[in-house]
Design a protein around this motif. Sequence first.
Motif, PDB file in Angstrom:
ATOM      1  N   LEU A   1      29.873  12.828  -0.162  1.00 21.58           N
ATOM      2  CA  LEU A   1      28.940  12.805  -1.286  1.00 21.58           C
ATOM      3  C   LEU A   1      28.574  11.380  -1.677  1.00 21.58           C
ATOM      4  O   LEU A   1      27.414  11.085  -1.997  1.00 21.58           O
ATOM      5  N   ARG A   2      29.552  10.486  -1.631  1.00 20.75           N
ATOM      6  CA  ARG A   2      29.256   9.086  -1.952  1.00 20.75           C
ATOM      7  C   ARG A   2      28.289   8.490  -0.931  1.00 20.75           C
ATOM      8  O   ARG A   2      27.402   7.710  -1.267  1.00 20.75           O
ATOM      9  N   HIS A   3      28.455   8.880   0.326  1.00 24.80           N
ATOM     10  CA  HIS A   3      27.560   8.385   1.372  1.00 24.80           C
ATOM     11  C   HIS A   3      26.150   8.934   1.170  1.00 24.80           C
ATOM     12  O   HIS A   3      25.164   8.189   1.299  1.00 24.80           O
ATOM     13  N   TYR A   4      26.037  10.234   0.840  1.00 18.19           N
ATOM     14  CA  TYR A   4      24.721  10.822   0.607  1.00 18.19           C
ATOM     15  C   TYR A   4      24.035  10.153  -0.579  1.00 18.19           C
ATOM     16  O   TYR A   4      22.810   9.988  -0.590  1.00 18.19           O
ATOM     17  N   ASP A   5      24.806   9.779  -1.553  1.00 18.76           N
ATOM     18  CA  ASP A   5      24.259   9.047  -2.698  1.00 18.76           C
ATOM     19  C   ASP A   5      23.764   7.668  -2.250  1.00 18.76           C
ATOM     20  O   ASP A   5      22.648   7.246  -2.579  1.00 18.76           O
ATOM     21  N   ALA A   6      24.561   6.990  -1.442  1.00 11.86           N
ATOM     22  CA  ALA A   6      24.217   5.634  -1.007  1.00 11.86           C
ATOM     23  C   ALA A   6      22.927   5.603  -0.186  1.00 11.86           C
ATOM     24  O   ALA A   6      22.143   4.651  -0.277  1.00 11.86           O
ATOM     25  N   VAL A   7      22.706   6.652   0.620  1.00  7.10           N
ATOM     26  CA  VAL A   7      21.492   6.669   1.455  1.00  7.10           C
ATOM     27  C   VAL A   7      20.329   7.384   0.777  1.00  7.10           C
ATOM     28  O   VAL A   7      19.258   7.529   1.369  1.00  7.10           O
ATOM     29  N   GLY A   8      20.530   7.818  -0.467  1.00  5.20           N
ATOM     30  CA  GLY A   8      19.450   8.435  -1.222  1.00  5.20           C
ATOM     31  C   GLY A   8      19.173   9.877  -0.878  1.00  5.20           C
ATOM     32  O   GLY A   8      18.125  10.412  -1.232  1.00  5.20           O
ATOM     33  N   LEU A   9      20.101  10.538  -0.210  1.00  6.50           N
ATOM     34  CA  LEU A   9      19.878  11.909   0.223  1.00  6.50           C
ATOM     35  C   LEU A   9      20.226  12.920  -0.866  1.00  6.50           C
ATOM     36  O   LEU A   9      19.558  13.934  -1.019  1.00  6.50           O
ATOM     37  N   LEU A  10      21.270  12.627  -1.629  1.00  4.60           N
ATOM     38  CA  LEU A  10      21.678  13.525  -2.707  1.00  4.60           C
ATOM     39  C   LEU A  10      22.254  12.668  -3.834  1.00  4.60           C
ATOM     40  O   LEU A  10      23.440  12.324  -3.834  1.00  4.60           O
ATOM     41  N   ARG A  11      21.377  12.337  -4.787  1.00  2.00           N
ATOM     42  CA  ARG A  11      21.804  11.513  -5.929  1.00  2.00           C
ATOM     43  C   ARG A  11      22.536  12.373  -6.959  1.00  2.00           C
ATOM     44  O   ARG A  11      22.208  13.558  -7.116  1.00  2.00           O
ATOM     45  N   PRO A  12      23.510  11.816  -7.652  1.00  3.55           N
ATOM     46  CA  PRO A  12      24.139  12.564  -8.743  1.00  3.55           C
ATOM     47  C   PRO A  12      23.117  12.875  -9.826  1.00  3.55           C
ATOM     48  O   PRO A  12      22.131  12.135  -9.996  1.00  3.55           O
ATOM     49  N   ALA A  13      23.333  13.948 -10.546  1.00  6.58           N
ATOM     50  CA  ALA A  13      22.437  14.274 -11.660  1.00  6.58           C
ATOM     51  C   ALA A  13      22.578  13.253 -12.775  1.00  6.58           C
ATOM     52  O   ALA A  13      21.608  12.933 -13.477  1.00  6.58           O
ATOM     53  N   ARG A  14      23.780  12.708 -12.907  1.00  9.08           N
ATOM     54  CA  ARG A  14      24.010  11.695 -13.949  1.00  9.08           C
ATOM     55  C   ARG A  14      25.147  10.785 -13.526  1.00  9.08           C
ATOM     56  O   ARG A  14      26.094  11.231 -12.871  1.00  9.08           O
ATOM     57  N   VAL A  15      25.036   9.523 -13.850  1.00  9.17           N
ATOM     58  CA  VAL A  15      26.100   8.561 -13.608  1.00  9.17           C
ATOM     59  C   VAL A  15      26.477   7.942 -14.947  1.00  9.17           C
ATOM     60  O   VAL A  15      25.603   7.424 -15.661  1.00  9.17           O
ATOM     61  N   ASP A  16      27.738   8.007 -15.306  1.00  6.14           N
ATOM     62  CA  ASP A  16      28.198   7.427 -16.573  1.00  6.14           C
ATOM     63  C   ASP A  16      27.986   5.922 -16.532  1.00  6.14           C
ATOM     64  O   ASP A  16      28.512   5.244 -15.638  1.00  6.14           O
ATOM     65  N   PRO A  17      27.217   5.368 -17.463  1.00  3.75           N
ATOM     66  CA  PRO A  17      26.904   3.939 -17.419  1.00  3.75           C
ATOM     67  C   PRO A  17      28.123   3.036 -17.652  1.00  3.75           C
ATOM     68  O   PRO A  17      28.100   1.864 -17.273  1.00  3.75           O
ATOM     69  N   HIS A  18      29.166   3.570 -18.262  1.00  3.63           N
ATOM     70  CA  HIS A  18      30.346   2.758 -18.571  1.00  3.63           C
ATOM     71  C   HIS A  18      31.396   2.850 -17.460  1.00  3.63           C
ATOM     72  O   HIS A  18      31.982   1.831 -17.067  1.00  3.63           O
ATOM     73  N   THR A  19      31.638   4.069 -16.960  1.00  2.00           N
ATOM     74  CA  THR A  19      32.707   4.247 -15.969  1.00  2.00           C
ATOM     75  C   THR A  19      32.188   4.307 -14.531  1.00  2.00           C
ATOM     76  O   THR A  19      32.945   4.100 -13.587  1.00  2.00           O
ATOM     77  N   GLY A  20      30.884   4.589 -14.365  1.00  2.00           N
ATOM     78  CA  GLY A  20      30.335   4.746 -13.021  1.00  2.00           C
ATOM     79  C   GLY A  20      30.646   6.095 -12.398  1.00  2.00           C
ATOM     80  O   GLY A  20      30.314   6.330 -11.224  1.00  2.00           O
ATOM     81  N   TYR A  21      31.278   6.990 -13.169  1.00  2.00           N
ATOM     82  CA  TYR A  21      31.608   8.311 -12.636  1.00  2.00           C
ATOM     83  C   TYR A  21      30.320   9.092 -12.360  1.00  2.00           C
ATOM     84  O   TYR A  21      29.376   9.064 -13.148  1.00  2.00           O
ATOM     85  N   ARG A  22      30.334   9.799 -11.217  1.00  3.51           N
ATOM     86  CA  ARG A  22      29.183  10.609 -10.837  1.00  3.51           C
ATOM     87  C   ARG A  22      29.395  12.039 -11.308  1.00  3.51           C
ATOM     88  O   ARG A  22      30.487  12.598 -11.181  1.00  3.51           O
ATOM     89  N   PHE A  23      28.282  12.649 -11.766  1.00  6.37           N
ATOM     90  CA  PHE A  23      28.303  14.052 -12.184  1.00  6.37           C
ATOM     91  C   PHE A  23      27.141  14.778 -11.520  1.00  6.37           C
ATOM     92  O   PHE A  23      26.052  14.227 -11.359  1.00  6.37           O
TER      93      PHE A  23
END
Length: 273
Positions: free
Chosen positions: A18-40
């Motif tokens: 999932l992190r790789h898909y996010d990095a290549v723009g294939l499947l972005r998280p719906a939300r990323v916590d701006p303080h912790t960087g946690y993906r949701f």
Amino acid sequence: MFTIGDFARHGRVSVRMLRHYDAVGLLRPARVDPHTGYRFYAAEQLARLNRVIALKDLGFTLEQVGAVLDERVDAHELRGMLRLRQAELETALAEARARLDRVGARLRAIEEEGHMSTQEVVVKKIPAVRVAELSAVAASFGPQDIGPVIGPLYDELCGRLAAAGLTGFGPAVAYYEDAGRGDGSVVVHAGTTVPEGTAAEGVLVHVLPGVEEAATVVHHGSMDGVLPTAQTLATWIDANGYASAGYARELYLECPEDPAGWVTELQEPVVRA
């Protein structure tokens, strides 16, 4: 919303993927916590994940997957991509089946070691025959290299003879010789017996010399499984005071559509040892 761990669990993929898909723009998280960087991730994103995995399993690159999901590939292009992948998978499946047949043949050869074969070996003279043939070089005498060469040769030979209005000849005969390259490659000659006067464009018609003495045995079934029969013949030659004098010819006596019903005579030239 799901944490990346929960989303990975429900999607049956790894967090790393999932992190790789996010990095290549294939499947972005719906939300990323701006303080912790946690993906949701949202539940509806499982649908896109399923399509990513399905297309990836079909063999598409991640770039191609992204283009399909983002509708940068029209229906015509997608059909072409899927048909190409279907053909690739069918070819791979056929190759895997052929490998399985070869493994089975090798296993039967091992299992038959030390057992008396019931196959009858006959020493006889092979007469000269007129053949129409095509030839090509195979990387080795192994079935994995011979099969992909001899099959297309016979298809091409039959096509050329038919184009010349010639049909109904036979039986077919294949023979082999060293290619002279020093790398184990062999020249594959795919021929069929023909009457005098036969001619077709691009086809060599000649008299295949006879063999004064050949040890012969009949093989039943696909040539992918010829190994035990060939080794039975080799064992008989050695045990009966003969020495091989070249590659065995293959005389195809019966060739129904199902290779399991093939009947082929192996004819190996021999001399007294």
